[in-house]
Design an enzyme around this catalytic site. Sequence first.
Site, PDB file in Angstrom:
ATOM      1  CB  CYS A  53      -0.907   0.000   1.228  1.00 38.23           C
ATOM      2  SG  CYS A  53      -1.863   1.530   1.392  1.00 38.23           S
ATOM      3  CG  ASP A  60      -2.662  -3.404  -0.163  1.00 41.70           C
ATOM      4  OD1 ASP A  60      -3.285  -3.401   0.901  1.00 41.70           O
ATOM      5  OD2 ASP A  60      -2.449  -2.383  -0.839  1.00 41.70           O
ATOM      6  CB  ILE A  75       0.389 -15.762 -20.918  1.00 47.67           C
ATOM      7  CG1 ILE A  75      -0.350 -14.540 -21.441  1.00 47.67           C
ATOM      8  CG2 ILE A  75       1.234 -15.429 -19.689  1.00 47.67           C
ATOM      9  CD1 ILE A  75      -1.476 -14.066 -20.537  1.00 47.67           C
ATOM     10  CD  GLU A  76       7.192 -19.280 -19.619  1.00 54.57           C
ATOM     11  OE1 GLU A  76       7.291 -20.328 -18.951  1.00 54.57           O
ATOM     12  OE2 GLU A  76       7.561 -18.166 -19.188  1.00 54.57           O
ATOM     13  CG  HIS A  94      -6.182  -2.367  -4.126  1.00 52.34           C
ATOM     14  ND1 HIS A  94      -7.111  -2.120  -3.150  1.00 52.34           N
ATOM     15  CD2 HIS A  94      -5.145  -2.963  -3.502  1.00 52.34           C
ATOM     16  CE1 HIS A  94      -6.665  -2.546  -1.988  1.00 52.34           C
ATOM     17  NE2 HIS A  94      -5.460  -3.066  -2.178  1.00 52.34           N
ATOM     18  CD  GLU A  95      -8.222   1.768  -6.990  1.00 52.02           C
ATOM     19  OE1 GLU A  95      -9.213   1.902  -6.240  1.00 52.02           O
ATOM     20  OE2 GLU A  95      -7.058   1.785  -6.552  1.00 52.02           O
TER      21      GLU A  95
END
Length: 137
Positions: A53, A60, A75-76, A94-95
């Site tokens: 945070c 977080d 995606i590997e 977070h966003e």
Amino acid sequence: MSHQQESIGISAYEGRQDHIPSLKLPEIESFANVYEGKDYTIDFTIPEFTAVCPKTGLPDFGVIEISYIPKAKCIELKSLKEYILAYRNLGIFHENVVNHILEDLIQSVDPKYIKVKGDYNLRGGIKTIVTREYTSK
């Protein structure tokens, strides 16, 4: 920050996350999708996501869910794990986590569709879930 700044709605964190869109984290590698042209969904769940945070400096915790329909590349997983681990000591809201992950994945594999969801643990009596989706044109 002065009381006047607070009273007009200027946050002490204004501008302190401006570097996030250009932040370079470990590369997310890919491999060829030998079923290109077939629509199928790949789902990843990262149940032990951790970042910091930027306001409190405390960790977080949350679950990151990724769901995508690949085009030419997939995606590997090992590189995705190393990429996610880079957030562990990063001060980020977070966003911004969800948006940054989504944009890095688009850059890496150019999917037909992708959704990233961050479902964060309760903090201060508030549950936060952030979701962003993208569909290629």
